[in-house]
Design a protein around this motif. Structure first.
Motif, PDB file in Angstrom:
ATOM      1  N   VAL A 160     135.883  16.857  81.503  1.00  0.00           N
ATOM      2  CA  VAL A 160     135.514  17.556  82.707  1.00  0.00           C
ATOM      3  C   VAL A 160     135.249  19.140  82.715  1.00  0.00           C
ATOM      4  O   VAL A 160     134.026  19.317  82.986  1.00  0.00           O
ATOM      5  N   ASP A 161     135.706  19.705  81.653  1.00  0.00           N
ATOM      6  CA  ASP A 161     135.614  20.986  81.522  1.00  0.00           C
ATOM      7  C   ASP A 161     134.384  21.321  80.542  1.00  0.00           C
ATOM      8  O   ASP A 161     133.366  22.067  80.813  1.00  0.00           O
ATOM      9  N   ALA A 162     134.113  20.287  79.874  1.00  0.00           N
ATOM     10  CA  ALA A 162     132.904  20.259  79.008  1.00  0.00           C
ATOM     11  C   ALA A 162     131.653  19.909  79.866  1.00  0.00           C
ATOM     12  O   ALA A 162     130.421  20.599  79.861  1.00  0.00           O
TER      13      ALA A 162
ATOM     14  N   GLY B 296     120.852  26.160  85.702  1.00  0.00           N
ATOM     15  CA  GLY B 296     122.152  26.500  85.530  1.00  0.00           C
ATOM     16  C   GLY B 296     123.059  25.574  84.602  1.00  0.00           C
ATOM     17  O   GLY B 296     122.629  24.851  83.482  1.00  0.00           O
ATOM     18  N   THR B 297     124.392  25.341  85.261  1.00  0.00           N
ATOM     19  CA  THR B 297     125.461  24.562  84.653  1.00  0.00           C
ATOM     20  C   THR B 297     125.544  23.364  85.700  1.00  0.00           C
ATOM     21  O   THR B 297     125.262  23.614  86.808  1.00  0.00           O
TER      22      THR B 297
ATOM     23  N   ALA C 202     123.194  12.370  85.132  1.00  0.00           N
ATOM     24  CA  ALA C 202     122.331  12.333  84.276  1.00  0.00           C
ATOM     25  C   ALA C 202     122.290  13.267  83.317  1.00  0.00           C
ATOM     26  O   ALA C 202     121.927  13.612  82.128  1.00  0.00           O
ATOM     27  N   ALA C 203     122.494  14.752  83.703  1.00  0.00           N
ATOM     28  CA  ALA C 203     122.796  15.826  83.102  1.00  0.00           C
ATOM     29  C   ALA C 203     123.872  15.586  81.751  1.00  0.00           C
ATOM     30  O   ALA C 203     123.682  15.939  80.779  1.00  0.00           O
ATOM     31  N   LEU C 204     124.941  15.032  82.323  1.00  0.00           N
ATOM     32  CA  LEU C 204     126.064  14.690  81.392  1.00  0.00           C
ATOM     33  C   LEU C 204     125.549  13.646  80.221  1.00  0.00           C
ATOM     34  O   LEU C 204     126.058  13.941  79.075  1.00  0.00           O
ATOM     35  N   ALA C 205     124.775  12.663  80.547  1.00  0.00           N
ATOM     36  CA  ALA C 205     124.354  11.839  79.629  1.00  0.00           C
ATOM     37  C   ALA C 205     123.475  12.547  78.540  1.00  0.00           C
ATOM     38  O   ALA C 205     123.687  12.040  77.488  1.00  0.00           O
ATOM     39  N   ASP C 206     122.827  13.356  79.130  1.00  0.00           N
ATOM     40  CA  ASP C 206     122.028  14.082  78.145  1.00  0.00           C
ATOM     41  C   ASP C 206     122.472  15.202  77.062  1.00  0.00           C
ATOM     42  O   ASP C 206     122.466  15.195  75.913  1.00  0.00           O
ATOM     43  N   SER C 207     124.075  15.431  77.521  1.00  0.00           N
ATOM     44  CA  SER C 207     124.698  16.701  76.967  1.00  0.00           C
ATOM     45  C   SER C 207     125.608  16.032  76.011  1.00  0.00           C
ATOM     46  O   SER C 207     126.022  16.707  75.069  1.00  0.00           O
ATOM     47  N   GLY C 208     126.192  14.653  76.318  1.00  0.00           N
ATOM     48  CA  GLY C 208     127.239  13.993  75.748  1.00  0.00           C
ATOM     49  C   GLY C 208     128.567  14.481  76.055  1.00  0.00           C
ATOM     50  O   GLY C 208     129.427  14.164  75.293  1.00  0.00           O
TER      51      GLY C 208
END
Length: 274
Positions: A107-109, A118-119, A97-103
């Motif tokens: 893996v590094d990004a 946090g991250t 879910a966090a990665l969908a929001d961030s685009g």
């Protein structure tokens, strides 16, 4: 001070830690639950360092879909026992879910993407400390397109999805698109078309099949035709649109898509541990 069973139970439910570790942390923290959480996290972080060299061959595939993109991840762990644990599954849902929001698309990004206070990387580290196994984000993909067919396959009924496919397409036949996604999960193509195969890979395959043909004693004059035939078989193996359809091997995927009015624009396939 005396530690109540209610506090131990509440902390265990919150973190998923063992009875003895939870009680000891509460004793050390004089009953302060937040301090006990910190103690358990620090203890787990030390365990993370010791587990750094362990292999992660288990895990799951998780997906989040939006109108214009699908984000898919492989979250890996050490054992199938943890892979089907509710906290591990919940962690995967938080991460994707966090990665969908961030685009994020790598893996590094992804590890640097924000998640809560946090991250994503710190979230995984914190939860790995609690879970007690090495946990790592192994693969990330973000597929964009007009429409999507998502297929998640369980290799065992008591485990979460172990294979995930995202197919991007245009057209209106969602059932056929899903059938192609299921085909991809089984046939494991690497590229969409033969034109997508890197020239260096084609030339390497050409060199190999030519040498095999020579070693088999094939006539020199027939070698070009034999090599091209074997290259064709190679393209059928790695290129989705040239593969025989898993549901009907008399058809190739290109024709299945065409007959359904579909244009496949891209796909991604993940398999846990692959």
């Amino acid at each position: 001070m005396a530690i109540s069973l209610e506090d131990v139970k509440a902390l265990r439910e919150r973190l998923g830690t063992g009875m003895v570790d939870t009680k000891n942390a509460l004793v050390e923290a004089d009953g302060d639950i937040e301090k006990a959480v910190e103690i358990l996290r620090l203890k787990g972080a030390k365990g993370n360092a010791k587990r750094a060299d362990r292999s992660t061959s288990e895990g799951l595939i998780a997906v989040v879909e939006s109108a214009t993109a699908v984000t898919m991840i492989e979250l890996a762990c050490e054992t199938d026992f943890v892979a089907k644990n509710e906290k591990f599954i919940a962690l995967a849902d938080q991460v994707v879910a966090a990665l969908a929001d961030s685009g994020a698309e790598t893996v590094d990004a992804a590890l640097a993407a924000p998640a809560g206070s946090g991250t994503v990387g710190s979230l995984i580290e914190d939860q790995a400390a609690i879970i007690g196994e090495k946990v790592e984000l192994r693969q990330v993909a973000r597929v964009t397109g007009d429409k999507f067919a998502v297929y998640l396959h369980r290799t065992s009924k008591d485990l979460p999805p172990q294979i995930g496919v995202v197919l991007a397409y245009t057209g209106d036949d969602a059932e056929t698109a899903r059938g192609i996604a299921q085909h991809i999960s089984f046939a494991a193509p690497i590229y969409l078309t033969r034109d997508d195969v890197p020239p260096t890979e084609v030339e390497n395959e050409r060199r190999i099949v030519e040498q095999i043909s020579r070693d088999e004693g094939k006539p020199e004059a027939a070698l070009p035709k034999i090599v091209e035939g074997r290259l064709g078989a190679f393209f059928k193996q790695v290129s989705l649109l040239e593969q025989e359809y898993a549901r009907d091997n008399k058809l190739i995927i290109a024709n299945v898509a065409k007959d359904a009015g579909l244009t496949v624009t891209g796909f991604t396939r993940f398999k846990v541990g692959a």
